[in-house]
Write a protein that holds these residues in place. Sequence first.
Motif, mmCIF file in Angstrom:
data_model
loop_
_atom_site.group_PDB
_atom_site.id
_atom_site.type_symbol
_atom_site.label_atom_id
_atom_site.label_comp_id
_atom_site.label_asym_id
_atom_site.label_seq_id
_atom_site.Cartn_x
_atom_site.Cartn_y
_atom_site.Cartn_z
ATOM 1 N N GLY A 282 1.320 29.612 -25.880
ATOM 2 C CA GLY A 282 1.098 28.319 -26.532
ATOM 3 C C GLY A 282 0.739 27.276 -25.494
ATOM 4 O O GLY A 282 0.929 27.472 -24.281
ATOM 5 N N VAL A 283 0.239 26.160 -25.985
ATOM 6 C CA VAL A 283 -0.119 25.049 -25.088
ATOM 7 C C VAL A 283 1.137 24.307 -24.618
ATOM 8 O O VAL A 283 1.215 23.846 -23.479
ATOM 9 N N GLU A 284 2.133 24.221 -25.500
ATOM 10 C CA GLU A 284 3.367 23.523 -25.098
ATOM 11 C C GLU A 284 4.044 24.219 -23.906
ATOM 12 O O GLU A 284 4.362 23.547 -22.907
ATOM 13 N N TYR B 89 2.450 12.785 -28.791
ATOM 14 C CA TYR B 89 3.048 14.014 -29.351
ATOM 15 C C TYR B 89 4.411 14.265 -28.697
ATOM 16 O O TYR B 89 4.523 14.264 -27.473
ATOM 17 N N ASN C 191 -3.174 13.165 -29.830
ATOM 18 C CA ASN C 191 -2.202 13.246 -30.915
ATOM 19 C C ASN C 191 -1.127 12.207 -30.626
ATOM 20 O O ASN C 191 -0.509 12.291 -29.558
ATOM 21 N N ASP D 134 -4.198 18.579 -21.865
ATOM 22 C CA ASP D 134 -3.966 19.271 -23.136
ATOM 23 C C ASP D 134 -5.155 18.960 -24.043
ATOM 24 O O ASP D 134 -5.294 17.844 -24.541
ATOM 25 N N ILE E 1 -5.995 20.839 -26.837
ATOM 26 C CA ILE E 1 -5.819 21.788 -27.952
ATOM 27 C C ILE E 1 -6.656 21.411 -29.178
ATOM 28 O O ILE E 1 -7.061 22.275 -29.941
ATOM 29 N N HIS E 2 -6.938 20.119 -29.352
ATOM 30 C CA HIS E 2 -7.704 19.688 -30.548
ATOM 31 C C HIS E 2 -9.211 19.574 -30.260
ATOM 32 O O HIS E 2 -9.931 18.912 -31.014
ATOM 33 N N LYS F 126 -5.340 25.138 -33.317
ATOM 34 C CA LYS F 126 -5.521 23.987 -34.217
ATOM 35 C C LYS F 126 -6.798 24.124 -35.037
ATOM 36 O O LYS F 126 -6.792 24.009 -36.249
HETATM 37 C C1 LIG Z 1 -1.469 17.846 -28.487
HETATM 38 C C2 LIG Z 1 -0.733 19.105 -28.810
HETATM 39 N N1 LIG Z 1 -0.408 19.944 -27.809
HETATM 40 C C3 LIG Z 1 0.261 21.085 -28.050
HETATM 41 C C4 LIG Z 1 0.635 21.432 -29.320
HETATM 42 C C5 LIG Z 1 1.407 22.691 -29.534
HETATM 43 O O1 LIG Z 1 0.639 23.777 -29.169
HETATM 44 P P1 LIG Z 1 1.216 25.244 -29.197
HETATM 45 O O2 LIG Z 1 1.682 25.525 -30.582
HETATM 46 O O3 LIG Z 1 0.046 26.078 -28.770
HETATM 47 O O4 LIG Z 1 2.327 25.283 -28.196
HETATM 48 C C6 LIG Z 1 0.306 20.581 -30.396
HETATM 49 C C7 LIG Z 1 0.737 20.893 -31.765
HETATM 50 O O5 LIG Z 1 0.765 20.071 -32.628
HETATM 51 C C8 LIG Z 1 -0.406 19.397 -30.127
HETATM 52 O O6 LIG Z 1 -0.770 18.559 -31.103
#
Ligand SMILES: Cc1ncc(COP(=O)(O)O)c(C=O)c1O
Length: 375
Positions: free
Chosen positions: A90-92, A116, A159, A185, A187-188, A220
């Motif tokens: 995941g990105v987080e 976020y 976000n 980040d 992701i979007h 996403k």
């Molecule tokens: C900006 C941003 N980064 C990371 C995430 C989470 O990413 P992941 O589920 O791949 O960890 C989100 C999810 O809403 C997000 O909006």
Amino acid sequence: MTYSFDTQIDRRNTGSNKWSKYASDVLPMWVADMDFAAAPPIIDAITERLRHPVFGYCSAKPELRDQIVADMQAKYGWTISPDDIVFLPGVEPGFNMAIKALLSPGKTLAIQTPIYRPILMAPRHWDLSQVDLQVDRPVAEQAAALALADAVLLCNPHNPTGKVYGRDDLQALAAATRGKPIISDEIHCELLYDGRKHIPIASLDPSIARRTITLMSAAKTYNIPGLKAGFAIVTDQMLREQFNASRLGMVDSVNILGLEASLAAFRDCADWRDDVVAYLQANRDYLVKAVAERLPGVSMVAPEGTYLAWLDCRALGLDDPQAYFLEHARIAFSAGSDFGARYGKFIRLNFGCTRATLEEAIECLAACPAFASRA
Ligand SMILES: Cc1ncc(COP(=O)(O)O)c(C=O)c1O
């Protein structure tokens, strides 16, 4: 449009966070996933993989690395090599690994505000000081604040506001951080409106790429966040090794179905992506108009990307707009306070839903006493 996103899919009892947190009469418009079915090529790819009955430990196929390399070139004119890619669940976890790799306790991290929640929490998790970058002001005006930071964690597209940073802001940010690391980040990055083009900050210049950890995912755009797959692009070998070393036994490899789904998404789903972006843009336009015409006291800036809208409810004079709308409209938004202590009078609305759902939400909101008394 080839694909229709008007079908209402019942997501209750599917283990969905979004649809299980609140009572059954509450419309959930909070957590950031969409109510749409995944694209058929993704479902086919997963189904095909399930026909093979062994689900051992896995790693990304060379085709997926090659696809990402080709995409970065084609979409952003950014030349990377397959070895620059680090797959992640995941990105987080990715931005937390990056922080751990780059900053020791006591150092200073610049983050945007509002932001976020997992990014908001990151400085506290890692015992860092924080410098705020105001999303609603040009980066060039904030160079002095940025110069205080040891690294920056950028979220672009952003976000919760849906702001998309353009070339000038990104150049200003790179200049103001003066050779310091950037965690980006993105992701979007494929959910942009009005013909906007995403610019990965690392694509501006190889010298910026060398100090940047870019985080991306199919999650996403292609609505597959439950499949837990993402990736980092780190072009500098030493930085990549540092980044990988910060897994510390807590960040494991990627889910096998997530890898299959990511390949199918990037390789076979461009039409679906274009259609979903068009649908979301129309949802956004509907929302902007409905807020202006039917929700006096609420204001918003039209998001340039993402399916998230940041609604300013300060003029309503409510103590807690999230709790108020949950009670009176039976709609669950994300509370503004999740994105920073100063934002308790804001809410974040997720418009990654059918138009009918969005219309229903506006009806329920407009009927609230807070608006009835202002009409
Ligand atoms: C900006 C941003 N980064 C990371 C995430 C989470 O990413 P992941 O589920 O791949 O960890 C989100 C999810 O809403 C997000 O909006």
